[in-house]
Design an enzyme around this catalytic site. Sequence first.
Site, PDB file in Angstrom:
ATOM      1  N   HIS A  13       0.836  -1.179  -0.044  1.00 36.15           N
ATOM      2  CA  HIS A  13      -0.169   0.030   0.012  1.00 36.15           C
ATOM      3  C   HIS A  13       0.885   1.206   0.103  1.00 36.15           C
ATOM      4  O   HIS A  13       0.202   2.405  -0.370  1.00 36.15           O
ATOM      5  CB  HIS A  13      -0.791   0.054   1.166  1.00 36.15           C
ATOM      6  N   ASP A  42      -3.340 -12.941   4.926  1.00 37.64           N
ATOM      7  CA  ASP A  42      -4.751 -12.337   5.631  1.00 37.64           C
ATOM      8  C   ASP A  42      -5.802 -12.782   4.708  1.00 37.64           C
ATOM      9  O   ASP A  42      -6.980 -12.590   5.074  1.00 37.64           O
ATOM     10  CB  ASP A  42      -4.702 -10.827   5.812  1.00 37.64           C
TER      11      ASP A  42
HETATM   12  O1  ZLV Z   1      -2.431  -6.382   4.687  1.00 34.89           O
HETATM   13  O2  ZLV Z   1      -6.664   0.494  12.302  1.00 34.89           O
HETATM   14  O3  ZLV Z   1      -9.623   0.636   7.305  1.00 34.89           O
HETATM   15  C1  ZLV Z   1      -0.491  -5.083   3.767  1.00 34.89           C
HETATM   16  C2  ZLV Z   1      -1.969  -5.172   4.184  1.00 34.89           C
HETATM   17  O4  ZLV Z   1      -2.548  -5.153   3.002  1.00 34.89           O
HETATM   18  C3  ZLV Z   1      -8.599   1.524   7.655  1.00 34.89           C
HETATM   19  N1  ZLV Z   1      -7.245   0.774   7.476  1.00 34.89           N
HETATM   20  C4  ZLV Z   1      -8.285   3.011   7.723  1.00 34.89           C
HETATM   21  C5  ZLV Z   1      -9.095   3.720   6.491  1.00 34.89           C
HETATM   22  C6  ZLV Z   1      -9.831   4.422   7.335  1.00 34.89           C
HETATM   23  N2  ZLV Z   1      -9.468   3.417   8.559  1.00 34.89           N
HETATM   24  C7  ZLV Z   1      -9.456   4.077   9.712  1.00 34.89           C
HETATM   25  C8  ZLV Z   1      -8.184   3.889  10.444  1.00 34.89           C
HETATM   26  C9  ZLV Z   1      -8.205   2.613  11.175  1.00 34.89           C
HETATM   27  C10 ZLV Z   1      -6.861   2.704  12.069  1.00 34.89           C
HETATM   28  C11 ZLV Z   1      -6.842   1.525  13.091  1.00 34.89           C
HETATM   29  C12 ZLV Z   1      -7.043  -0.948  12.938  1.00 34.89           C
HETATM   30  C13 ZLV Z   1      -6.668  -1.082  14.455  1.00 34.89           C
HETATM   31  C14 ZLV Z   1      -6.729  -2.142  14.886  1.00 34.89           C
HETATM   32  C15 ZLV Z   1      -7.106  -3.142  13.895  1.00 34.89           C
HETATM   33  C16 ZLV Z   1      -7.414  -3.367  12.837  1.00 34.89           C
HETATM   34  C17 ZLV Z   1      -7.220  -1.843  12.118  1.00 34.89           C
HETATM   35  C18 ZLV Z   1      -7.499  -2.036  10.754  1.00 34.89           C
HETATM   36  N3  ZLV Z   1      -7.177  -1.033  10.030  1.00 34.89           N
HETATM   37  C19 ZLV Z   1      -8.150  -2.553  10.037  1.00 34.89           C
HETATM   38  N4  ZLV Z   1      -8.219  -2.385   8.720  1.00 34.89           N
HETATM   39  C20 ZLV Z   1      -7.436  -1.380   8.644  1.00 34.89           C
HETATM   40  C21 ZLV Z   1      -7.364  -0.547   7.316  1.00 34.89           C
HETATM   41  C22 ZLV Z   1      -5.730  -0.923   7.003  1.00 34.89           C
HETATM   42  C23 ZLV Z   1      -5.646  -2.327   6.657  1.00 34.89           C
HETATM   43  C24 ZLV Z   1      -4.116  -2.374   5.997  1.00 34.89           C
HETATM   44  C25 ZLV Z   1      -3.816  -3.940   5.460  1.00 34.89           C
HETATM   45  C26 ZLV Z   1      -2.247  -3.933   5.228  1.00 34.89           C
HETATM   46  C27 ZLV Z   1       0.417  -5.231   4.986  1.00 34.89           C
HETATM   47 ZN    ZN Z   2      -3.690  -7.327   3.534  1.00 33.07          ZN
END
Ligand code: ZLV
Ligand code: ZN
Length: 395
Positions: free
Chosen positions: A155, A280
Site C-alpha cells: 500500500h 490475511d
Molecule cells: O495487509 O486500524 O480501514 C498489507 C495489508 O494489506 C483502515 N485501515 C483505515 C482507512 C480508514 N481506516 C481508519 C483507520 C483505522 C486505524 C486502526 C486498525 C486498528 C486495529 C485493528 C485493525 C485496524 C485496521 N485498519 C483494519 N483495517 C485497517 C485498514 C488498513 C488495512 C491495512 C492492510 C495492510 C500489509
Molecule cells: Zn492485507
Amino acid sequence: SPSCGDDKKRRVCYYYDPGISTVDYGEGHVMVPHRVTMAHNLVAAYGMLGDMRRLRTAPATAAELADFHDEGYLALLQDLTPDGCGGDDGVGDMARARGIYAVEGKGGGRGVDNPVFDRLWDYCLRYSGGSLAAARTLGSGTADIAINWSGGMHHACRGGARGFCYVNDIVLAIRELLAHFRRVLYVDIDVHHGDGVQAAFEASNRVMTVSFHQHGGGFFPGSGAVADVGKKGPGRYCALNVPVSVGIGDEEYHRLFEPIMARVMEVFQPEAVVLQCGADSLAGDRLGELNLTTRGHAQCVSFIRSFNLPLLLLGGGGYTINHVASCWCNETAVAIGKEIPNDIPKHGFDVFYKNQEYKLHYKLETKHLHRNRNTANSIDGIRMAAMENLSKLKL
Ligand code: ZLV
Ligand code: ZN
Ligand code: CA
C-alpha cells in the site's frame, strides 16, 4: 498452461534479517513483524535452511529507496522518532500530511494504521533491503526463486505511508527486475487490493499487476473493482482486479485463480514474476474474512511456480500470527519442492501452535468461518469479466 515437472527442484535463495524480529508497531496494533521470525524458526525447525542458499541481507540505503519514493518523504521518515512528532512543533503536521501519526500512551496502536514507532526507519531499510537483494539475485540468474517474507508492503505510496506500509519494497524490487527482464508480472493474493503497486506501474506495459482481494462493504482500501483496468494509455489493461466477497473457500478461489492466471501468462508472457503472499486471505484471520486453507493458499504458489519463471516470493498482510507462520513455512517447502510433515517439530516457538494442535495445516470449526457470500454465478461473472479485460490486452 503450466509445464510439467512440478516436482523439479528449483534453486531457492532465502532472505531473513533478524533485525526485524523485535520491531513493534505499538500495543494493540495488528501488524506484528515477529510473525516473520516465527515463520523463520519454523523453517529452521523443519530443517529447510540447508535446502536454500542464504545470503546476508544488507539493509537498503536511502538512495535505493529514492528510486521510487519522494525525497522529502524519505527525509521525514528518517527523522521521525516516537517523541519527536507528537506535539505542535510542526513535525507532527508534516508526518500527518504523509499518513503517519504519533500515538500517545498505551493502546495507541489501536487507533492509527501508520504509527511512528521506535526504529521505524531501520525497519523500512531492512525489509526493503531483503526484497532488493532477492530481486538482484533473480536478475543475476543465480537462483530460480527468491524469498523475503518480511516484504510485500503493497500500500505504500511514493510520498506517503498507508495501510501499515511505509516503504513500497515491491515497487523497488520490480524496478530492479525491470533492469534484467522485459516484462514483469505482479500477482497479489493478500486479502487487500494491491493498490500501491498498481498505481506505481499504471502507465507501463512492462509490468502487469493482478490482485485478488476481498471487496465491498467498506473493506479497505475500497479500490480494485473488476472494471478497474488502469488509466488510459499504454498501461491500460495491464492492471487486472479480481474482487471477491466474504467467505470464499479454496475451491471457488481456484475456479478464479487458475484459469485467470493461465490466461495472464499467455497474453502477457512475463519473463519474471513477483508473488505477494499476504496471509490475511486465510480462514480465521483477524482482518480478512475469507475461508482459504493453508493448502488452498499454497496452491497459488505452486501454480505460479509451475510456469518455471524467475519467481520472487514476498510476504504482506496476515494477522493471526500462528496461521501466518504456518502458511509461509509451508510455502517455503513448496518453493523448495519438499514434502514436510504436518506435525510441527518441537522447537523454541512451538507453544504458539498449541491452539492449532501443533499441526502445520490448522483446521477451524465451522463457527469460526465466515458465511460464504459468493455464489457459483457471482464467481462465473467475475471470471468472465476478468477474461474479457484480458482479451483487450494488446502488447
Ligand atoms: O495487509 O486500524 O480501514 C498489507 C495489508 O494489506 C483502515 N485501515 C483505515 C482507512 C480508514 N481506516 C481508519 C483507520 C483505522 C486505524 C486502526 C486498525 C486498528 C486495529 C485493528 C485493525 C485496524 C485496521 N485498519 C483494519 N483495517 C485497517 C485498514 C488498513 C488495512 C491495512 C492492510 C495492510 C500489509
Ligand atoms: Zn492485507
Ligand atoms: Ca490482493
